[in-house]
Write a protein that holds these residues in place. Structure first.
Motif, PDB file in Angstrom:
ATOM      1  N   UNK A  61       0.836  -1.205   0.000  1.00  0.00           N
ATOM      2  CA  UNK A  61       0.000   0.000   0.000  1.00  0.00           C
ATOM      3  C   UNK A  61       0.869   1.253   0.000  1.00  0.00           C
ATOM      4  N   UNK A  62       1.938   1.251   0.791  1.00  0.00           N
ATOM      5  CA  UNK A  62       2.826   2.409   0.835  1.00  0.00           C
ATOM      6  C   UNK A  62       3.500   2.632  -0.511  1.00  0.00           C
ATOM      7  N   UNK A  63       3.994   1.576  -1.123  1.00  0.00           N
ATOM      8  CA  UNK A  63       4.672   1.719  -2.411  1.00  0.00           C
ATOM      9  C   UNK A  63       3.707   2.115  -3.522  1.00  0.00           C
ATOM     10  N   UNK A  64       2.431   1.832  -3.328  1.00  0.00           N
ATOM     11  CA  UNK A  64       1.403   2.272  -4.280  1.00  0.00           C
ATOM     12  C   UNK A  64       0.753   3.588  -3.880  1.00  0.00           C
ATOM     13  N   UNK A  65       1.242   4.184  -2.802  1.00  0.00           N
ATOM     14  CA  UNK A  65       0.700   5.459  -2.304  1.00  0.00           C
ATOM     15  C   UNK A  65      -0.783   5.358  -1.978  1.00  0.00           C
ATOM     16  N   UNK A  66      -1.216   4.224  -1.455  1.00  0.00           N
ATOM     17  CA  UNK A  66      -2.603   4.006  -1.060  1.00  0.00           C
ATOM     18  C   UNK A  66      -2.676   3.958   0.469  1.00  0.00           C
ATOM     19  N   UNK A  77      -1.875  20.126  11.100  1.00  0.00           N
ATOM     20  CA  UNK A  77      -3.297  19.790  11.066  1.00  0.00           C
ATOM     21  C   UNK A  77      -3.620  18.713  10.039  1.00  0.00           C
ATOM     22  N   UNK A  78      -2.802  18.588   8.979  1.00  0.00           N
ATOM     23  CA  UNK A  78      -3.074  17.564   7.963  1.00  0.00           C
ATOM     24  C   UNK A  78      -2.018  16.459   7.928  1.00  0.00           C
ATOM     25  N   UNK A  79      -0.982  16.569   8.752  1.00  0.00           N
ATOM     26  CA  UNK A  79       0.127  15.620   8.709  1.00  0.00           C
ATOM     27  C   UNK A  79      -0.321  14.192   8.966  1.00  0.00           C
ATOM     28  N   UNK A  80      -1.401  14.016   9.722  1.00  0.00           N
ATOM     29  CA  UNK A  80      -1.847  12.670  10.078  1.00  0.00           C
ATOM     30  C   UNK A  80      -3.151  12.298   9.367  1.00  0.00           C
ATOM     31  N   UNK A  81      -3.363  12.943   8.237  1.00  0.00           N
ATOM     32  CA  UNK A  81      -4.500  12.640   7.379  1.00  0.00           C
ATOM     33  C   UNK A  81      -4.024  11.727   6.252  1.00  0.00           C
ATOM     34  N   UNK A  82      -4.548  10.510   6.136  1.00  0.00           N
ATOM     35  CA  UNK A  82      -4.102   9.594   5.081  1.00  0.00           C
ATOM     36  C   UNK A  82      -4.202  10.188   3.672  1.00  0.00           C
ATOM     37  N   UNK A  83      -5.200  11.052   3.433  1.00  0.00           N
ATOM     38  CA  UNK A  83      -5.342  11.668   2.111  1.00  0.00           C
ATOM     39  C   UNK A  83      -4.137  12.549   1.793  1.00  0.00           C
ATOM     40  N   UNK A  84      -3.614  13.219   2.798  1.00  0.00           N
ATOM     41  CA  UNK A  84      -2.434  14.062   2.619  1.00  0.00           C
ATOM     42  C   UNK A  84      -1.244  13.204   2.190  1.00  0.00           C
ATOM     43  N   UNK A  85      -1.037  12.079   2.878  1.00  0.00           N
ATOM     44  CA  UNK A  85       0.082  11.205   2.557  1.00  0.00           C
ATOM     45  C   UNK A  85      -0.060  10.621   1.158  1.00  0.00           C
ATOM     46  N   UNK A  86      -1.255  10.168   0.803  1.00  0.00           N
ATOM     47  CA  UNK A  86      -1.469   9.605  -0.535  1.00  0.00           C
ATOM     48  C   UNK A  86      -1.181  10.631  -1.619  1.00  0.00           C
ATOM     49  N   UNK A  87      -1.716  11.825  -1.436  1.00  0.00           N
ATOM     50  CA  UNK A  87      -1.568  12.877  -2.451  1.00  0.00           C
ATOM     51  C   UNK A  87      -0.108  13.264  -2.631  1.00  0.00           C
ATOM     52  N   UNK A  88       0.632  13.394  -1.530  1.00  0.00           N
ATOM     53  CA  UNK A  88       2.035  13.799  -1.613  1.00  0.00           C
ATOM     54  C   UNK A  88       2.886  12.695  -2.235  1.00  0.00           C
ATOM     55  N   UNK A  89       2.690  11.477  -1.764  1.00  0.00           N
ATOM     56  CA  UNK A  89       3.469  10.342  -2.256  1.00  0.00           C
ATOM     57  C   UNK A  89       3.360  10.188  -3.772  1.00  0.00           C
TER      58      UNK A  89
END
Length: 412
Positions: free
Chosen positions: A170-175, A208-220
């Motif tokens: 999931x991490x390597x797929x940015x999901x 405020x967004x650092x722990x939002x999964x959507x933030x991580x997916x979008x950046x990755x």
């Protein structure tokens, strides 16, 4: 009723009445339709109405969820920064079996496929050093020890292997939609994210967004390169990542002399309570298992799997790093050379620092372990040491004077 619920109720009613109106115009009562003249129904206006309604829905959603607005604003600035970092990059353009000739070819957000570079090893085997060498590469998104939340264990099979592999894929797929546990782990443990400079810089400004999964997916999804080091997943399990052709990962198994591993672990207070970390027999059983799997993987994936010993890397870092970069399909960028220039000449910092006299770093065990301790390790590790080309110390004097590393060949 909450504002969000009220809003979505209004949206639902709007869609209902729009559809009802459409139905009524097209399929009104027979007696009415029989007497009325036939007039073409303006279908396009109804579609426009629905489209406008949906646009308003998105706009309202952004008002209700300010985090989404912040994430969109952050993401709008990142492509230019990444493009600037890649300004002087030499794309493989067919070399190393990678066809990418421009940035878009490597960016998931633009239907490209990033270069994914993996390190598989165990604790205190030099992975922080090698991981930082890869992370010196421009525009690299670093997944640092993504299985930290699994605690001090080695993952050798069920019941946790499936979950661990899903996290990694999931991490390597940015999901990140199923990775709430992973993201939440970093909330009170900054070391989980701090090794990824692109991510951590934004987290410091936008907590405020650092722990939002959507933030991580979008950046990755914006980054052309991903690297990851795995210190809890044994090679027998990790090999499944090589079998996933869509990921197209390139994997390096990093190996170290068990005497060096166990001496280095003595400095870490998290290690002794866990047998997986402190028991020489378990550590060396893993080295034996990894060896046997590595023999098969080199036959099966000769261009996507490689083995290196920490001692060889440390004794001649420039030669081996250049070879590793080619193996991974990366341009040996000046930033990587600068990292080696600054991190291999002298010792600075504590036990986790990567500023080291690299030629001496792997061999501290010869002076810091008593021969009695070395002898105990060697009793449990004779097969592993023979496989990986490590010479046994004969006595206390021999221990401080001999060369503990010899050649090895991966074959059974």
């Amino acid at each position: 009723m909450s504002k969000r619920a009220s809003f979505y109720s209004l949206i639902g009613l709007g869609i209902f009445f729009t559809l009802y109106s459409t139905f009524n115009q097209n399929y009104g009562g027979y007696s009415v339709r029989k007497t009325e003249p036939t007039v073409p129904v303006p279908q396009q206006s109804e579609q426009n109405c629905i489209q406008l309604l949906l646009q308003n829905t998105v706009a309202k959603e952004r008002e209700i969820d300010p985090e989404m607005k912040t994430i969109e604003e952050i993401m709008s600035t990142q492509p230019e920064l990444i493009s600037n970092a890649m300004e002087d990059y030499q794309y493989p353009n067919g070399k190393y079996n990678i066809s990418a000739s421009k940035l878009e070819d490597l960016v998931m957000e633009q239907n490209g496929r990033p270069v994914r570079s993996l390190i598989v090893t165990t604790w205190r085997s030099g992975s922080t050093f090698l991981g930082d060498i890869l992370n010196a590469h421009p525009a690299n998104y670093y997944h640092y020890e993504p299985l930290l939340a699994f605690d001090i264990v080695q993952i050798r099979g069920p019941p946790v292997a499936a979950k661990a592999l899903k996290w990694v894929k999931d991490l390597l797929n940015c999901k990140y939609q199923d990775l709430d546990e992973y993201v939440s782990y970093g909330r009170h443990r900054p070391w989980a994210f701090i090794h990824n400079p692109y991510l951590w810089k934004l987290c410091r400004v936008h907590e405020d967004v650092c722990y939002n999964p959507k933030f991580h997916s979008s950046l990755c999804r914006l980054f052309p390169f991903q690297s990851m080091k795995l210190v809890r997943l044994r090679l027998r399990i990790a090999q499944e990542l090589l079998a996933d052709e869509k990921l197209a990962v390139r994997m390096v198994l990093l190996v170290r002399d068990p005497r060096g591993i166990l001496q280095s672990r003595k400095h870490r207070n998290w290690c002794p309570p866990s047998p997986d970390c402190s028991d020489p027999a378990l550590t060396c059983a893993d080295l034996v298992s990894d060896y046997k799997v590595a023999v098969e993987l080199l036959k099966k994936y000769p261009t996507r799997f490689k083995v290196i010993r920490y001692e060889d890397l440390s004794l001649d870092p420039y030669k081996h790093v250049e070879e590793l970069y080619k193996f991974y399909g990366l341009f040996f960028h000046p930033k990587a050379r600068n990292f080696l220039n600054s991190h291999t000449k002298a010792n600075k910092g504590g036990v986790s620092s990567t500023f080291r006299n690299s030629t001496a770093a792997p061999f501290h065990w010869r002076t810091e372990l008593e021969f009695k301790e070395v002898e105990e390790i060697q009793k449990s590790c004779s097969i592993a040491m023979e496989y990986w080309g490590y010479v046994a110390a004969k006595n206390a004097t021999h221990q401080t004077e001999f060369n503990p590393v010899t050649n090895y060949t991966l074959k059974l």
